[in-house]
Scaffold this active site. Structure first.
Site, PDB file in Angstrom:
ATOM      1  N   ARG B  22     -12.836  21.469 -42.806  1.00 55.72           N
ATOM      2  CA  ARG B  22     -12.703  20.956 -41.430  1.00 55.72           C
ATOM      3  C   ARG B  22     -11.281  21.150 -40.892  1.00 55.72           C
ATOM      4  NH1 ARG B  22     -11.954  14.567 -42.155  1.00 55.72           N
ATOM      5  NH2 ARG B  22     -11.721  14.486 -44.399  1.00 55.72           N
ATOM      6  N   SER B  49     -11.779  13.007 -37.465  1.00 54.46           N
ATOM      7  CA  SER B  49     -12.551  13.510 -38.603  1.00 54.46           C
ATOM      8  C   SER B  49     -12.787  15.013 -38.503  1.00 54.46           C
ATOM      9  CB  SER B  49     -13.910  12.811 -38.679  1.00 54.46           C
ATOM     10  OG  SER B  49     -13.731  11.424 -38.822  1.00 54.46           O
ATOM     11  N   GLU B  70     -24.522  11.755 -28.595  1.00 52.35           N
ATOM     12  CA  GLU B  70     -24.587  13.157 -29.004  1.00 52.35           C
ATOM     13  C   GLU B  70     -25.555  13.966 -28.160  1.00 52.35           C
ATOM     14  OE1 GLU B  70     -24.912  10.573 -31.080  1.00 52.35           O
ATOM     15  OE2 GLU B  70     -23.061  10.642 -32.257  1.00 52.35           O
ATOM     16  N   PHE B  95     -25.442  14.171 -37.000  1.00 56.30           N
ATOM     17  CA  PHE B  95     -25.603  13.816 -35.581  1.00 56.30           C
ATOM     18  C   PHE B  95     -25.656  15.045 -34.677  1.00 56.30           C
ATOM     19  CE2 PHE B  95     -22.767  10.313 -37.331  1.00 56.30           C
ATOM     20  CZ  PHE B  95     -23.839   9.522 -37.704  1.00 56.30           C
ATOM     21  N   HIS B 121     -18.754  17.283 -42.316  1.00 60.52           N
ATOM     22  CA  HIS B 121     -19.350  16.240 -43.155  1.00 60.52           C
ATOM     23  C   HIS B 121     -20.807  16.519 -43.500  1.00 60.52           C
ATOM     24  CE1 HIS B 121     -15.619  14.453 -41.934  1.00 60.52           C
ATOM     25  NE2 HIS B 121     -15.845  13.324 -42.581  1.00 60.52           N
ATOM     26  N   ASP B 129     -20.308   7.285 -47.810  1.00 60.91           N
ATOM     27  CA  ASP B 129     -21.111   6.754 -46.701  1.00 60.91           C
ATOM     28  C   ASP B 129     -22.611   6.795 -46.996  1.00 60.91           C
ATOM     29  OD1 ASP B 129     -19.008   5.943 -45.186  1.00 60.91           O
ATOM     30  OD2 ASP B 129     -19.032   7.658 -43.811  1.00 60.91           O
ATOM     31  N   ARG B 179     -16.454  17.675 -45.497  1.00 64.08           N
ATOM     32  CA  ARG B 179     -15.384  16.683 -45.518  1.00 64.08           C
ATOM     33  C   ARG B 179     -14.330  16.898 -46.604  1.00 64.08           C
ATOM     34  NH1 ARG B 179     -15.696  10.858 -48.174  1.00 64.08           N
ATOM     35  NH2 ARG B 179     -13.727  10.034 -47.423  1.00 64.08           N
TER      36      ARG B 179
END
Lengths: 303, 327
Positions: B22, B49, B70, B95, B121, B129, B179
């Site tokens: 990322r 992020s 989104e 998402f 991610h 998570d 991530r």
């Protein structure tokens, strides 16, 4: 026909037609209704009610209000952009696009047929002039319009963005995501127009899933709200011209245009005795004959 | 394929240390933003992020914060594209795909608009998570859409090159990255052409076709087997769609067996894309390293990769299986 032809052949475009008097516009709205009935009866499928109910608004927009040129679609520096979020009323859009010069009237013969430019719901993949994006799955158009309004503003363009929606469509949550973002970004170049007819496929909006208090909801989301009779061309034009006079708007505006589903043909209008409506039905041959007789012929002539 | 494999060749790809993919995305977005004023970026409350703060800081007027909405972001991106902008819509992969599939289908792919969906991610390595956020179905969802290009780079450096390439490309693209910090080992000499895979390691006994973080592990497996006299061709299949059919057919023809490796469900991912090409052109034994029709869970990325059988050892095991089936 022949949607594989890209871009749309220039020689097939019509003449750019604008109308100045209210009488001419009313006559055109009648012709647009004739087109809708004839297209739908011919294809024996499609959405009659909303297309008829919005005929006056579409006529006013394309022949009077919009700053546009059918032959410079996507090239017009400061042209307005129009998005139809409730894509199922495509027939009325196709009629005004053809009659204002975007494409040949002949296309109206092929609604919903294989290889036709005129798909059941609007699409841009065939390169048909007048349509920026596909619609049909409800609730997306206002977000698209917000994006376009941001894009025009970034480039300092003067054009404004119109987004047409249905009142039943406003049951979709995404409409309110879009409404929130339009107010957040102070999109004074965005004008929403809601076909406020209290009808959706399963019945009356107030019965299916009430959207009231509708105007209050828009205001609460940071919009200015105007109301008008969407079947009164003069009233609609006055409303739009009034709001467009103010060039320093910093809030998005929604026009809640009260209309009657099926307007112009009494036996298609509003709620039927059995609680159904003409949202998603096409006229039969007999319906067509009767409806055309009621509407009468116009100076513009059938396709 | 009789060439002798030397240590120098394999050593070409050594890790320069761990770096997040990322990060590569955010840096490349800034670079492209400087060159092309049409590029605009959108993010749904995950700017940090996604490492998009660099772009936001330098081009605040071209950055659009959409908040936690989104669906609105994807359709807004489509609207921006109708005005000639090149929108980059970004969020976590969960998402940016499944949640907004209908918006991507109608407003982006069917409408053939120049929207780039860049998602971080992805997969199990999102870690702690847990399963709600660990999407393992996104590649399948996106490759099912007509007109969609699906790109899954393998490290920081390739994510930079991939980001630049997709912003040159005209049309809908899904770019998937992740991530954690992972080995950064590819070089600019590798180049990046959408749809053209990269052979990282030559071999004639079996081919491992991998994407994302599994590419480095495939390379590790190939190096381990070198010592046992088994030569493994390693292909970095950074574009899942359009898939590099020629490279797959050549690999099947030259090595006679294929192992696929991906941080994604076995159903609908890279493995099935490769199997499709082989089944229709040149059937050979295929083994798949992938998540086997289950959801993930909370945990440290490495512990999860171990539990769900996405390690170098798992690739080795599938290579042995493939070799047995081949003979």
């Amino acid at each position: 026909m022949g949607k594989h032809l890209k871009p749309y052949p220039q020689e097939k475009r019509g003449k750019h037609l604008q109308l100045s008097t209210i009488d001419e516009l009313k006559d055109m709205a009648r012709q647009v209704r004739r087109d809708v009935i004839r297209m739908l009866a011919k294809s024996n499928s499609g959405h009659t009610g909303g297309s008829l109910g919005m005929a006056d608004i579409f006529t006013a927009l394309y022949f009077r209000i919009l700053q546009h040129h059918p032959h410079q679609f996507r090239q017009g520096a400061d042209h307005d952009m129009l998005f139809l979020s409730n894509g199922h009323i495509a027939p009325v859009w196709y009629s005004v696009l053809a009659r204002s010069g975007y494409f040949s009237l002949d296309e109206l013969n092929y609604l919903r047929e294989v290889d036709s430019y005129l798909q059941g719901h609007p699409t841009c993949e065939s390169g048909l002039p007048g349509i920026h994006i596909a619609s049909g799955s409800l609730g997306q158009g206002l977000s698209v319009a917000v994006g376009a309004a941001l894009g025009l503003r970034m480039d300092g363009k003067k054009g404004e963005v119109f987004c047409l929606m249905g009142d039943g469509e406003c049951q979709e949550g995404q409409i309110w995501e879009a409404a929130m973002s339009a107010a957040h970004y102070q999109l004074g170049n965005l004008i929403g127009i809601v076909d406020y007819n209290n009808q959706q496929i399963d019945g009356e909006v107030s019965d299916v899933m009430d959207v009231e208090p509708f105007a209050d909801k828009w205001r609460a989301f940071g919009w200015d709200v105007l109301t008008c009779d969407g079947n009164d061309i003069e009233h609609f034009i006055d409303t739009l011209e009034y709001l467009r006079k103010d060039k320093s708007r910093t809030k998005p505006v929604v026009v809640l245009a009260t209309t009657v589903m099926g307007k112009g043909v009494p036996f298609f209008e509003g709620t039927m005795p059995d609680k159904s409506n003409w949202h998603g039905k096409a006229p039969s041959k007999e319906d067509e004959v009767k409806a055309l007789e009621i509407l009468g012929i116009t100076v513009f002539g059938d396709f | 394929m009789g060439e002798k494999i030397t240590i120098e060749q394999t050593a070409k790809y050594s890790s320069r240390g761990n770096k997040a993919t990322r990060t590569g995305f955010g840096e490349a977005l800034l670079e492209v933003g400087r060159q092309n004023p049409s590029v605009v970026a959108l993010c749904a409350d995950l700017t940090g992020s996604l490492n998009m703060n660099l772009f936001r800081k330098e081009f605040p007027e071209r950055f659009i914060q959409t908040g936690i909405a989104e669906a609105n972001m994807i359709s807004m991106s489509a609207g921006l594209a109708t005005t000639g902008k090149i929108p980059v819509a970004s969020s976590f992969a969960v998402f940016a795909t499944g949640r907004v599939f209908d918006q991507i289908r109608q407003s982006v792919c069917y409408s053939n608009l120049n929207v780039k969906i860049c998602a971080s991610h992805a997969g199990l390595t999102l870690g702690e998570d847990g399963a709600t956020h660990q999407i393992l179905e996104d590649i399948g969802l996106m490759r099912s859409l007509p007109r969609m290009t699906v790109v899954v780079p393998c490290d920081y450096s390739e994510t930079k090159r991939a980001t630049k390439a997709i912003l040159e490309h005209v049309g809908p693209v899904y770019l998937r990255f992740g991530r954690p910090n992972v080995p950064d080992f590819t070089s600019d000499e590798d180049g990046f052409e959408i749809g053209k895979s990269i052979e990282l390691h030559p071999g004639k006994d079996v081919t491992v076709i991998a994407c994302g973080i599994m590419v480095w592990k495939a390379l590790e497996a190939a190096r381990i087997l070198e010592k046992e006299g088994v030569t493994v061709r390693v292909i970095n299949m950074h574009t899942i769609k359009p898939i590099d059919t020629l490279a797959i057919v050549r690999a099947a023809n030259d090595t006679g067996a294929i192992v696929t490796a991906e941080e994604h469900q076995m159903y609908t991912g890279l493995g099935e894309a490769v199997a499709n090409v082989c089944a229709r052109n040149i059937p050979v034994p295929i083994e798949m390293v992938a998540v086997e029709d289950t959801f993930g869970e909370s945990g440290k990325p490495d512990d999860l990769l171990k539990k769900y059988k996405l390690t170098t050892e798992d690739i080795l095991e599938k290579i042995y299986l493939a070799l047995r089936r081949k003979s």
